[in-house]
Design an enzyme around this catalytic site. Sequence first.
Site: not given
Ligand code: ASP
Length: 309
Positions: A87, A108, A136
């Site tokens: 939204k 994320r 990450h």
């Molecule tokens: N799972 C890992 C990330 O989220 C690596 C990838 O997606 O290639 O960065």
Amino acid sequence: MGSLKGKDILHGNQFSRQEIDAIIRNAAFFEKELKTKDSLTLLRGKILATLFFEPSTRTRLSFETAMQRLGGGVVSMASAESSSAAKGESVADTARTVSQYADVIVIRHPRMGSAQEAADAAPVPVINAGDGAGQHPTQALLDIYTIRKELGSLKDLTVAMVGDLKNGRTVHALVELLSLFEAQLYFVSPDALRMPEEITSHLRQKGIEIVETEDLMKAASESDLLYMTRIQKERFPELSEYERVKGSYVINGEFLNRLKKKMTILHPLPRVDEISPEVDTYPGAAYFRQVRNGVYVRMVLLAMVLGKR
Ligand code: ASP
């Protein structure tokens, strides 16, 4: 210890050697504990919120597993479409809202810098589970724990990182941690997917030896560890550009035969075609053990930011 209490986990460069040592020690402790117990009670009554605006299998499920193994609870938002982001709500407002429910937030998001925005807005600790092509850090910590377990030491290592070094956030975070242990690094990629210049120059300033090459066999023959990565299709503005570089590097049985030496192979997963399934039974293929280690390391991180470790 306790130095991570109340803190956010946003970037690979935020950790000291002492903190990494403490994380490894505590992860080994939790690993041992879970051999005899299904779950612990350290975080009983605490709640984790997982906010995933991008696909995930391992990171979200391992954080949720980690929280539940520590006796805590989880509330979860598994896609942007199912939340008020659809939204038009900002990341900051979402983080401010969720911190009214939860004691710690894992986020994320496809945009670089978004985890920092969430952390600035939320009064509770925020953990970056991947911000676009940025960082990450929790993957990097579980990678370090895995390397320590598989190779017995973090000293005097030569590591070859292979694939999409431009867009791969796991390698951006992992090089920061490896630099604390003075590892030598090979960066193996097609020219279009080289490690960003600001990262290589900052590592070189710290005295880290880096060789950039397109020659995987040469780098592998001089390395202790291969860290394979997926070409990050979702970061390419044009599909044709992705088509040009996909399949650049493939580890298969024939490659390992030609290599003629023992090799440890890690991959943050998911893999597309860069490691053939026939490699999975090779003793040095450690990527599924690496997945499991993610639970122990994320248990430590949750316990630490909540001041229980
Ligand atoms: N799972 C890992 C990330 O989220 C690596 C990838 O997606 O290639 O960065």
